[in-house]
Design an enzyme around this catalytic site. Structure first.
Site, PDB file in Angstrom:
ATOM      1  N   HIS A  43       7.608 104.214 -68.050  1.00 39.22           N
ATOM      2  CA  HIS A  43       8.481 104.493 -67.781  1.00 39.22           C
ATOM      3  C   HIS A  43       9.406 105.483 -67.202  1.00 39.22           C
ATOM      4  O   HIS A  43      10.134 105.807 -68.129  1.00 39.22           O
ATOM      5  CB  HIS A  43       9.875 103.105 -67.855  1.00 39.22           C
ATOM      6  CG  HIS A  43       7.600 101.873 -68.775  1.00 39.22           C
ATOM      7  ND1 HIS A  43       8.286 100.939 -67.037  1.00 39.22           N
ATOM      8  CD2 HIS A  43       7.771 101.683 -69.207  1.00 39.22           C
ATOM      9  CE1 HIS A  43       7.801  99.950 -67.311  1.00 39.22           C
ATOM     10  NE2 HIS A  43       6.900 100.037 -68.480  1.00 39.22           N
TER      11      HIS A  43
ATOM     12  N   ASP B 146       5.358 104.488 -73.847  1.00 40.46           N
ATOM     13  CA  ASP B 146       6.930 103.630 -72.515  1.00 40.46           C
ATOM     14  C   ASP B 146       7.341 104.087 -72.011  1.00 40.46           C
ATOM     15  O   ASP B 146       8.077 104.151 -71.435  1.00 40.46           O
ATOM     16  CB  ASP B 146       6.673 102.175 -73.379  1.00 40.46           C
ATOM     17  CG  ASP B 146       7.403 100.543 -72.681  1.00 40.46           C
ATOM     18  OD1 ASP B 146       6.820 100.881 -71.785  1.00 40.46           O
ATOM     19  OD2 ASP B 146       6.928  99.889 -73.782  1.00 40.46           O
ATOM     20  N   ASP B 147       8.909 104.060 -73.026  1.00 40.21           N
ATOM     21  CA  ASP B 147      10.114 104.437 -73.055  1.00 40.21           C
ATOM     22  C   ASP B 147      10.761 105.959 -73.888  1.00 40.21           C
ATOM     23  O   ASP B 147      11.926 105.604 -74.504  1.00 40.21           O
ATOM     24  CB  ASP B 147      11.005 103.528 -72.860  1.00 40.21           C
ATOM     25  CG  ASP B 147      10.447 102.119 -70.968  1.00 40.21           C
ATOM     26  OD1 ASP B 147      10.866 102.495 -70.339  1.00 40.21           O
ATOM     27  OD2 ASP B 147      10.397 101.314 -71.820  1.00 40.21           O
TER      28      ASP B 147
ATOM     29  N   GLU C  78       2.877  91.552 -74.627  1.00 43.31           N
ATOM     30  CA  GLU C  78       3.537  92.089 -74.659  1.00 43.31           C
ATOM     31  C   GLU C  78       4.278  91.540 -76.016  1.00 43.31           C
ATOM     32  O   GLU C  78       4.140  91.692 -77.102  1.00 43.31           O
ATOM     33  CB  GLU C  78       4.421  93.168 -73.855  1.00 43.31           C
ATOM     34  CG  GLU C  78       5.290  94.220 -74.587  1.00 43.31           C
ATOM     35  CD  GLU C  78       6.449  94.774 -73.915  1.00 43.31           C
ATOM     36  OE1 GLU C  78       6.448  94.506 -72.722  1.00 43.31           O
ATOM     37  OE2 GLU C  78       7.375  96.025 -74.565  1.00 43.31           O
TER      38      GLU C  78
HETATM   39  N1  ADE Z   1      10.113  98.110 -68.412  1.00 41.29           N
HETATM   40  C1  ADE Z   1      10.689  99.494 -69.495  1.00 41.29           C
HETATM   41  N2  ADE Z   1       9.912  99.464 -70.102  1.00 41.29           N
HETATM   42  C2  ADE Z   1       9.667  97.863 -70.272  1.00 41.29           C
HETATM   43  C3  ADE Z   1       8.642  97.304 -71.693  1.00 41.29           C
HETATM   44  N3  ADE Z   1       8.203  97.493 -72.419  1.00 41.29           N
HETATM   45  N4  ADE Z   1       8.585  95.807 -70.951  1.00 41.29           N
HETATM   46  C4  ADE Z   1       8.616  95.269 -69.575  1.00 41.29           C
HETATM   47  N5  ADE Z   1       9.004  95.924 -68.630  1.00 41.29           N
HETATM   48  C5  ADE Z   1       9.536  97.284 -68.989  1.00 41.29           C
HETATM   49 ZN    ZN Z   2       6.353  99.273 -70.625  1.00 37.59          ZN
END
Ligand code: ADE
Ligand code: ZN
Length: 338
Positions: free
Chosen positions: A19, A278-279, A200
């Protein structure tokens, strides 16, 4: 450092679950806040980092949506994306497919064009100056309505040439894929590929819905698929790739001990697992840190590392010629390894 750690760091890699707003490092957050005259509820970079303690997905999402508020101009989106590209360049990522959350910006009054314009320009420079190829995937926020997602899809149509696919992210529990069946049908009609976060935090049934109702081409996370043997077999026979994010799973408490991370089980069951970040600004690491975390905890072999990297290239939305070319780069790297 062990030899295999150097191998992981040096090998060419593809990232498929990132993201871009989640790559906003606290230092950049502060400098953009200053540039845009925004007051942050934190007094220092250290204070921001100290706030990154999450016990579930929603804890993270609350701070993630707050953080992206500093992104205002096209230059801000360019700078964010460029910072990510230079970072992954140093980690030998040669291809990336990045998500963005248009509704996280349009709902604050930032035009769709501003967001996509800055991201796309940086990715073009990433190709010409760093040799990193890329695709953009637009995610719908699943805690918002079907109608809002349809509106966002309409806003994206003039930018179809810059966006390869649609995705589904944000708060999973209580917002099943079925809520967006019509949105994804419309997106597919327009020629977009499809991915979705599922399994998730949500149950295996959500993964089934993502396959059956959203017709996804790739599955984001998918960890909880392992609770259902029939579903797991289906994912194997459909050759659906899973974009697994080890440090994210650890930080959001789905996986309390990295030694219990399901990645090894996924590989043993022949699921097409890939490694992603991911982030990264929120979860403590980019691609190499994610690879190294599972390598250390699960005692992965060189063959398993190679399988993960190959799965990554095979699961990209690139054409076959580009996949072959990237896989050849990986094999050439391996063959020169002593
Ligand atoms: N938005 C950003 N990271 C996310 C994640 N791991 N799961 C769901 N939405 C997200
Ligand atoms: Zn994600």
């Amino acid at each position: 450092m062990s030899n295999l750690k150097k191998f992981i760091e040096g090998m060419p890699k593809a990232e498929l679950h990132l993201h871009i707003e989640g790559s906003l490092e606290p230092e950049l957050m502060f400098s953009l806040a200053q540039r845009n005259n925004i007051t942050l509820p934190f007094s220092s970079v250290e204070e921001v980092r100290a706030a990154y303690e999450f016990s579930e997905l929603q804890d993270f999402l609350d701070i993630y949506y707050q953080g992206m508020g500093v992104l205002q101009t096209e230059q801000d989106f360019y700078d964010l994306t460029w910072a990510y590209l230079t970072k992954i360049h140093s980690q030998n990522v040669i291809h990336t497919e990045i998500f963005f959350d248009p509704q996280g910006h349009t709902d604050r009054g930032i035009p769709f064009e501003t967001v996509i314009g800055g991201i796309h320009k940086a990715l073009q420079d990433g190709q010409s100056k760093l040799g990193i190829s890329s695709h953009i995937i637009m995610c719908f926020l699943r805690h918002l309505s079907e109608e809002a997602a349809l509106e966002t899809l309409e806003q994206a149509l003039p930018h179809k040439d810059k966006i390869i696919g649609v995705g589904l992210d944000s708060s999973e529990l209580g917002h099943p894929p079925s809520k967006f069946e019509r949105v994804f049908a419309r997106a597919k009609q327009e020629g977009f590929l499809a991915v979705a976060h599922a399994g998730e935090e949500g149950p295996p049934e959500y993964v089934g819905e993502a396959l059956d109702l959203l017709k996804i081409d790739r599955l984001d996370h998918g960890n909880r698929s392992l609770e259902d043997d029939a579903l797991t077999q289906r994912l194997v026979s459909m050759q659906i790739a899973l974009t697994v994010c080890p440090l994210s799973n650890y930080k959001l408490a789905g996986v309390k001990d990295m030694r219990k991370h399901p990645l090894k089980k996924m590989l043993d069951k022949n699921l097409k697992a890939t490694i992603n970040s991911d982030d990264p600004a929120y979860f403590g690491g980019y691609m190499n840190e994610n690879y190294l975390a599972v390598f250390d905890a699960l005692d992965l072999s060189k063959d398993e590392i190679m399988t993960l990297a190959k799965n990554g290239f095979n699961a990209t939305f690139c054409n076959d010629a580009q996949k072959t070319e990237m896989l050849a780069q990986l094999e050439s790297f391996e063959s020169q390894w002593t």
